[in-house]
Motif scaffolding. Structure first.
Motif, PDB file in Angstrom:
ATOM      1  N   PHE A 170       0.833  -1.210   0.000  1.00 19.14           N
ATOM      2  CA  PHE A 170       0.000   0.000   0.000  1.00 19.14           C
ATOM      3  C   PHE A 170       0.872   1.267   0.000  1.00 19.14           C
ATOM      4  O   PHE A 170       1.829   1.376   0.763  1.00 19.14           O
ATOM      5  N   GLU A 171       0.503   2.215  -0.869  1.00 18.44           N
ATOM      6  CA  GLU A 171       1.261   3.469  -0.902  1.00 18.44           C
ATOM      7  C   GLU A 171       0.666   4.428   0.130  1.00 18.44           C
ATOM      8  O   GLU A 171      -0.516   4.784   0.053  1.00 18.44           O
ATOM      9  N   SER A 172       1.484   4.841   1.087  1.00 19.37           N
ATOM     10  CA  SER A 172       1.030   5.718   2.172  1.00 19.37           C
ATOM     11  C   SER A 172       0.280   6.926   1.620  1.00 19.37           C
ATOM     12  O   SER A 172       0.652   7.485   0.595  1.00 19.37           O
ATOM     13  N   ASN A 173      -0.748   7.331   2.338  1.00 22.79           N
ATOM     14  CA  ASN A 173      -1.525   8.494   1.898  1.00 22.79           C
ATOM     15  C   ASN A 173      -0.912   9.807   2.388  1.00 22.79           C
ATOM     16  O   ASN A 173      -1.431  10.877   2.099  1.00 22.79           O
ATOM     17  N   PHE A 181       1.427   6.843  10.718  1.00 27.78           N
ATOM     18  CA  PHE A 181       0.091   6.526  11.249  1.00 27.78           C
ATOM     19  C   PHE A 181      -1.001   7.134  10.368  1.00 27.78           C
ATOM     20  O   PHE A 181      -1.898   6.435   9.883  1.00 27.78           O
ATOM     21  N   GLU A 182      -0.916   8.438  10.103  1.00 28.85           N
ATOM     22  CA  GLU A 182      -1.938   9.100   9.283  1.00 28.85           C
ATOM     23  C   GLU A 182      -1.969   8.539   7.860  1.00 28.85           C
ATOM     24  O   GLU A 182      -3.038   8.333   7.278  1.00 28.85           O
ATOM     25  N   GLY A 183      -0.786   8.309   7.304  1.00 29.07           N
ATOM     26  CA  GLY A 183      -0.692   7.804   5.929  1.00 29.07           C
ATOM     27  C   GLY A 183      -1.280   6.413   5.778  1.00 29.07           C
ATOM     28  O   GLY A 183      -1.702   6.019   4.689  1.00 29.07           O
ATOM     29  N   ILE A 190      -7.911   4.648   4.504  1.00 27.70           N
ATOM     30  CA  ILE A 190      -8.791   3.464   4.437  1.00 27.70           C
ATOM     31  C   ILE A 190      -9.469   3.425   3.066  1.00 27.70           C
ATOM     32  O   ILE A 190      -9.495   2.398   2.385  1.00 27.70           O
ATOM     33  N   GLN A 191      -9.970   4.580   2.653  1.00 23.30           N
ATOM     34  CA  GLN A 191     -10.675   4.661   1.365  1.00 23.30           C
ATOM     35  C   GLN A 191      -9.745   4.310   0.205  1.00 23.30           C
ATOM     36  O   GLN A 191     -10.118   3.597  -0.733  1.00 23.30           O
TER      37      GLN A 191
END
Ligand code: ADP
Ligand code: ZN
Length: 293
Positions: A170-173, A181-183, A190-191
């Motif tokens: 998964f590519e961090s947001n 944590f936020e990413g 999640i979306q």
């Protein structure tokens, strides 16, 4: 005592008038939500809202990063936010000038924690943490009875986390951090990972197990470093009722019985949801106003 309270967010600005009776009682007398547009027009609308409200002070609990250093030339500014138009924006100044009243100022999450510490489930405690898991992730921290500010203010939502074994790709947001944590765990993360909004994923256990894994990892780090007496979780993502029990289970597993306090033996009362029915933010902002009265 009648004060103004502003919960300043990237999507909406909640403005309210709060009346304190001096005996620990409070009432939200009036409340409006103003969509966050460009600073000039948004702030002008809010100033007009507060102008005739006969308030003695205003408290602003604000999204960040913000400058909280009273002796800094940019005290009261939102500083480096990616939110278009709002970087280097003076948010305290216009209210202080236009309304001619004292203005208290802190982060949105410190504000929510102040609400909980004065009127909610952290009342009477000197060490507590409030974490919001929403569009962003952040934590308000009280340590030895004082809100923690430090060099800037805590940015506990950007804590680096170890990946869940099934989440390596998964590519961090977060545009700044490849595994924070936020990413990995905010509503938009999640979306991005699952292709649907959190609210539409309620019946997918793997979503919430992974979410709990990340949230618990952060909580264990906060527990080890800050030694809080209570941990409060708020924000939109926490509206999933199955999440809190999963987080407690994961904290127990990850902390692995190393810390043996009465709190760690009773995680149902140690790791809790926000207790003020989403009023913690506005009440916290009102507390910031009371501090400068
Ligand atoms: P903000 O952080 O913008 O102040 P919220 O705390 O409501 O606002 O967080 C919004 C985020 O929370 C969005 O990403 C949204 O998808 C997510 N969210 C809101 N409600 C739920 C829900 N019931 N279940 C899961 N996720 C939710
Ligand atoms: Zn980050």
């Amino acid at each position: 005592m009648r004060v103004g309270a502003l919960e300043a967010g990237g999507t909406k600005m909640v403005c309210a008038v709060v009346e304190f009776d001096g005996q620990g009682g409070w009432k939200v007398e009036d409340r409006v939500s103003i969509p966050t547009r460009m600073p000039e027009e948004t702030i002008a609308d809010m100033v007009e809202y507060f102008r005739d409200k006969k308030i003695e002070a205003l408290g602003i609990a604000c999204f960040g990063p913000i400058d909280l250093h009273k002796d800094s030339p940019t005290y009261g500014y939102i500083t480096t936010t990616p939110k278009a138009g709002w970087a280097n924006c003076d948010i305290v100044g216009p209210f202080a000038r236009e309304l001619g009243i004292p203005v208290g100022f802190d982060t949105d999450v410190n504000g929510s924690l102040m609400g909980e510490a004065n009127f909610g489930c952290a009342k009477g405690l000197e060490n507590s943490v409030y974490i919001t898991v929403g569009t962003g992730i952040g934590a308000g921290i009280m340590t030895n009875g004082k809100m923690l500010h430090g060099m800037l203010h805590p940015e506990a939502g950007h804590l680096t986390l170890k990946r869940h074994p099934e989440d390596e790709a998964f590519e961090s947001n977060c545009p700044f951090h490849a595994s924070c944590f936020e990413g990995l765990a905010s509503g938009p993360a999640i979306q991005k990972r699952w292709g649907k909004k959190g609210v539409e994923l309620a019946d997918r256990p793997e979503v919430w197990e992974m979410e709990a894994y990340y949230i618990a990892q952060a909580l264990v780090a906060y527990i080890m470093i800050l030694s809080p007496e209570k941990i409060i979780l708020g924000g939109g993502v926490m509206h999933q009722p199955q999440l809190l029990p999963l987080i407690r289970e994961e904290v127990k597993r990850q902390a692995n019985s190393y810390i043996r306090t009465s709190q760690m033996e009773d995680l149902d009362n140690y790791i809790v949801g926000a207790s003020l029915g989403d009023d913690q933010g506005i009440l916290g902002a009102a507390c910031l106003a009371m501090e400068v009265c």
